[in-house]
Design a protein around this motif. Structure first.
Motif, PDB file in Angstrom:
ATOM      1  N   LEU A 204       0.840  -1.196   0.000  1.00  0.00           N
ATOM      2  CA  LEU A 204       0.000   0.000   0.000  1.00  0.00           C
ATOM      3  C   LEU A 204       0.877   1.249   0.000  1.00  0.00           C
ATOM      4  CD1 LEU A 204      -2.653   1.511   0.139  1.00  0.00           C
ATOM      5  CD2 LEU A 204      -2.718   1.078   2.612  1.00  0.00           C
ATOM      6  N   LEU A 208       0.824   4.263  -2.792  1.00  0.00           N
ATOM      7  CA  LEU A 208       0.682   5.697  -2.527  1.00  0.00           C
ATOM      8  C   LEU A 208       1.789   6.479  -3.220  1.00  0.00           C
ATOM      9  CD1 LEU A 208      -0.228   5.693   1.277  1.00  0.00           C
ATOM     10  CD2 LEU A 208      -1.771   5.982  -0.647  1.00  0.00           C
ATOM     11  N   ASN A 292       0.753   8.670   6.005  1.00  0.00           N
ATOM     12  CA  ASN A 292      -0.334   7.968   6.684  1.00  0.00           C
ATOM     13  C   ASN A 292      -0.398   8.550   8.093  1.00  0.00           C
ATOM     14  OD1 ASN A 292      -2.270   6.063   7.546  1.00  0.00           O
ATOM     15  ND2 ASN A 292      -0.654   4.654   8.206  1.00  0.00           N
ATOM     16  N   CYS A 327      -0.696  12.660  -1.284  1.00  0.00           N
ATOM     17  CA  CYS A 327      -1.297  11.336  -1.405  1.00  0.00           C
ATOM     18  C   CYS A 327      -1.304  10.716  -0.021  1.00  0.00           C
ATOM     19  CB  CYS A 327      -0.530  10.457  -2.388  1.00  0.00           C
ATOM     20  SG  CYS A 327      -1.463   8.978  -2.870  1.00  0.00           S
ATOM     21  N   THR A 328      -2.489  10.318   0.424  1.00  0.00           N
ATOM     22  CA  THR A 328      -2.634   9.802   1.778  1.00  0.00           C
ATOM     23  C   THR A 328      -3.675   8.698   1.816  1.00  0.00           C
ATOM     24  OG1 THR A 328      -2.912  10.473   4.092  1.00  0.00           O
ATOM     25  CG2 THR A 328      -4.394  11.468   2.497  1.00  0.00           C
ATOM     26  N   VAL A 329      -3.782   8.042   2.953  1.00  0.00           N
ATOM     27  CA  VAL A 329      -4.762   6.984   3.145  1.00  0.00           C
ATOM     28  C   VAL A 329      -5.424   7.197   4.499  1.00  0.00           C
ATOM     29  CG1 VAL A 329      -3.027   5.410   4.124  1.00  0.00           C
ATOM     30  CG2 VAL A 329      -5.135   4.481   3.137  1.00  0.00           C
ATOM     31  N   GLU A 331      -9.067   5.746   6.957  1.00  0.00           N
ATOM     32  CA  GLU A 331     -10.262   4.910   7.033  1.00  0.00           C
ATOM     33  C   GLU A 331     -11.465   5.702   6.529  1.00  0.00           C
ATOM     34  OE1 GLU A 331     -10.891   2.611  10.558  1.00  0.00           O
ATOM     35  OE2 GLU A 331      -8.732   2.438  10.920  1.00  0.00           O
ATOM     36  N   GLN A 351     -10.081   6.617  -3.984  1.00  0.00           N
ATOM     37  CA  GLN A 351     -10.217   5.203  -4.327  1.00  0.00           C
ATOM     38  C   GLN A 351     -10.454   4.397  -3.065  1.00  0.00           C
ATOM     39  OE1 GLN A 351     -10.045   3.237  -7.470  1.00  0.00           O
ATOM     40  NE2 GLN A 351     -11.061   2.065  -5.853  1.00  0.00           N
ATOM     41  N   THR A 352     -11.595   3.742  -3.001  1.00  0.00           N
ATOM     42  CA  THR A 352     -11.895   2.891  -1.857  1.00  0.00           C
ATOM     43  C   THR A 352     -11.080   1.606  -1.946  1.00  0.00           C
ATOM     44  OG1 THR A 352     -14.134   3.775  -1.800  1.00  0.00           O
ATOM     45  CG2 THR A 352     -13.732   1.751  -0.569  1.00  0.00           C
ATOM     46  N   SER A 360     -10.958   1.702   3.560  1.00  0.00           N
ATOM     47  CA  SER A 360     -10.245   2.968   3.639  1.00  0.00           C
ATOM     48  C   SER A 360     -10.316   3.694   2.310  1.00  0.00           C
ATOM     49  CB  SER A 360      -8.773   2.736   4.022  1.00  0.00           C
ATOM     50  OG  SER A 360      -8.662   2.131   5.296  1.00  0.00           O
ATOM     51  N   HIS A 361      -9.860   4.942   2.312  1.00  0.00           N
ATOM     52  CA  HIS A 361      -9.760   5.746   1.107  1.00  0.00           C
ATOM     53  C   HIS A 361      -8.294   6.061   0.818  1.00  0.00           C
ATOM     54  CE1 HIS A 361     -14.076   7.463   1.709  1.00  0.00           C
ATOM     55  NE2 HIS A 361     -14.084   6.410   0.916  1.00  0.00           N
ATOM     56  N   VAL A 362      -7.890   5.847  -0.418  1.00  0.00           N
ATOM     57  CA  VAL A 362      -6.636   6.400  -0.925  1.00  0.00           C
ATOM     58  C   VAL A 362      -6.996   7.716  -1.605  1.00  0.00           C
ATOM     59  CG1 VAL A 362      -4.796   6.138  -2.634  1.00  0.00           C
ATOM     60  CG2 VAL A 362      -5.457   4.199  -1.187  1.00  0.00           C
TER      61      VAL A 362
END
Length: 397
Positions: A204, A208, A292, A327-329, A331, A351-352, A360-362
Motif C-alpha cells: 500500500l 501511494l 499515513n 497522497c494519503t490513506v 479509514e 479510491q476505496t 479505507s480511502h486512498v
C-alpha cells in the motif's frame, strides 16, 4: 512456451498492480486480466523481475485448475486424486530458476500448503492442506510442513523453514493450483524488521508513492513516518528523489532509520525528529507529501496535533511546491476527502480499498492554488480498464 502468473494485491488497487505488471519489462506480460484482489497475465519468462513487484502482496505460478471438488467430505479424496496429475516438479524447477536456486535438491527442501476456501464446506482448510501435502511430498520428494494444530505444527518443522509454498484456492467446485514464486509473500519486506503499532502495509505504501508520483519528483516528505515504510517505498520508486522522513516519536524514528539502512535507501533519506504541527523542514518546498497520519485509531496523534489534524492540513500547503500534491490513506468513516475539500484542497482521486477487513480511502489531492492534479496517464488508463472490467467503480469497488 508461455506461463501464467497471478499477482495478488489490496482490494481496490488491482488497476495499479496491472500498471506495474505491464511496465516491469517491455512486452514481457501479455493477456493481462483482472480479478478481485488479483491480476493474471502470461509471460514467456519466469525470472527474478517478477519478484520485484512492489504493489503486489504475492505472485504465484499457475499450475492448473481442478474441477468436481464440491462441498462434501468425499471431495478431499477427489482433490488428492486430481492433484496427483499436476506436474509439480516442472513448476518447482521454474520457481527455482526465478530465484536463482536451480542447484538445490528437492529432497532437501521443506514446503507448506496454504488453502483458501470460499463457501460452506464439510471439511476445513487443514484437511485439504494435509491431503495436498501428502500428494506433493510423494511427487517431488520434499518434506511437508503441516499448519494443522492437530498435527503438532511447529514442533519438528515450522512454516518458517518452508522453501516453497503450494497454494490452493477452492471456489464452487473448482480448485486453482499454484506455487508461490518467492519464498515468502512479497509484502513481507526483508528490510522491515523494526515495527510498531499501526505500521503501514508495504505494498500500500508503494501504491501511494506511485499514485502521487506524477510530474517532476525531486523532493518528497512524510511528516508522520512511523517505521519509515512510506519513505522507503518512495525512495525505491523514485531513486533520484530526496526524501524527508519525520516523526515526533523518537523510537519510531529509530525504527525508520534502521529499516532504511537495511533497504539501502538511508543515504537518500533525511530523518527529522519533529512535530508536524510546528514544522521546520529546512528543505524548501516539496513536490509530494505522502503520508499515513495518526488518525487516533491504531496510533494516536500527539504534540501540537493531539486535539485535531485540521491545523496540519491548513499549514502544510505552504510546504508544497506550486505543482505539489498530497497522497494519503485514511479509514473511510473519517471522511477525509470532505475535510480536505473544506480546507481548500482540490481532491482528484478517492479510491476505496479494503485491507485486513477495513475499508479505507486512498486520496490524491493538491492545494487550491496548485496546477491541476491528476493520476499519471499510465495509471489512469489502467484504472479506466479496471472500471470497464467491473473490478472498481469511479470511487469504490
Amino acid at each position: 512456451m508461455t506461463f501464467r502468473l497471478t499477482a495478488r494485491c489490496v482490494r481496490g488497487l488491482e488497476w495499479l498492480l496491472a500498471a506495474e505488471v505491464a511496465g516491469i519489462a517491455d512486452g514481457a506480460a501479455r493477456e493481462i486480466t483482472f480479478g478481485e484482489r488479483q491480476v493474471s497475465f502470461e509471460t514467456a519468462e519466469i525470472d527474478a523481475g517478477w519478484l520485484d513487484l512492489r504493489t503486489a502482496d504475492d505472485v504465484l505460478l499457475d499450475l492448473g485448475t481442478l474441477h468436481g471438488v464440491d462441498h462434501t467430505r468425499a471431495a478431499v479424496a477427489e482433490l488428492s486424486r486430481q492433484l496427483a496429475g499436476i506436474d509439480f516438479g516442472t513448476g518447482l524447477a521454474l520457481v527455482q530458476r526465478a530465484r536463482g536456486d536451480e542447484g538445490d535438491e528437492l529432497g532437501a527442501l521443506a514446503f507448506d500448503v496454504v488453502v483458501s476456501l470460499l463457501g460452506r464446506r464439510n471439511y476445513n482448510r487443514f484437511m485439504v492442506e494435509d491431503a495436498a501435502g501428502e500428494v506433493v511430498a510423494k511427487a517431488v520428494g520434499a518434506r511437508y510442513a503441516s499448519r494443522n494444530p492437530a498435527a503438532g505444527f511447529g514442533r519438528a518443522l515450522g512454516a518458517a523453514e518452508a522453501e516453497f509454498t503450494v497454494r490452493l484456492s477452492l471456489s464452487g467446485d473448482s480448485v486453482d493450483v499454484a506455487l508461490r514464486l518467492s519464498r515468502k509473500p512479497l509484502h513481507r519486506r526483508s528490510w522491515k524488521l523494526a515495527t510498531g503499532p499501526g505500521t503501514l502495509h508495504p505494498p500500500l505504501a508503494a501504491a501511494l508513492a506511485r499514485i502521487g508520483g506524477q510530474g517532476p519528483l525531486e523532493t518528497a516528505l512524510d511528516p508522520f513516518c512511523g517505521d519509515g515504510t512510506l519513505a522507503i517505498e518512495t525512495a525505491h520508486a523514485f531513486p533520484g528523489a530526496r526524501v524527508v522522513a519525520a516523526d515526533l516519536d523518537a523510537e519510531r524514528l529509530g525504527n525508520a532509520r534502521a529499516n532504511a539502512a537495511r533497504a539501502r535507501v538511508a543515504t537518500r533519506t533525511r530523518f527529522v525528529l519533529a512535530d508536524a504541527g510546528r514544522p521546520t523542514w529546512a528543505d524548501g518546498r516539496f513536490d509530494l507529501l505522502v503520508t499515513n497520519p495518526p488518525w487516533n485509531r491504531a496510533v494516536g496523534a500527539a504534540g501540537s496535533l493531539a486535539e485535531s489534524l485540521d491545523p496540519f492540513w491548513r499549514t502544510i500547503a505552504g510546504a508544497l511546491a506550486p505543482h505539489g500534491r498530497i497522497c494519503t490513506v485514511a479509514e473511510a468513516d473519517l471522511e477525509v476527502p470532505s475535510r480536505l475539500d473544506r480546507a481548500g484542497y482540490t481532491v482528484a482521486l478517492v479510491q476505496t480499498i479494503r485491507l485486513a477487513g477495513r475499508v479505507s480511502h486512498v486520496i490524491l489531492a493538491a492545494p487550491g492554488y496548485s496546477a491541476e492534479v491528476r493520476l499519471p496517464n499510465t495509471l489512469d488508463r489502467w484504472r479506466e480498464r479496471a472500471i470497464r472490467a467491473g473490478i472498481v467503480s469511479d470511487g469504490g469497488f
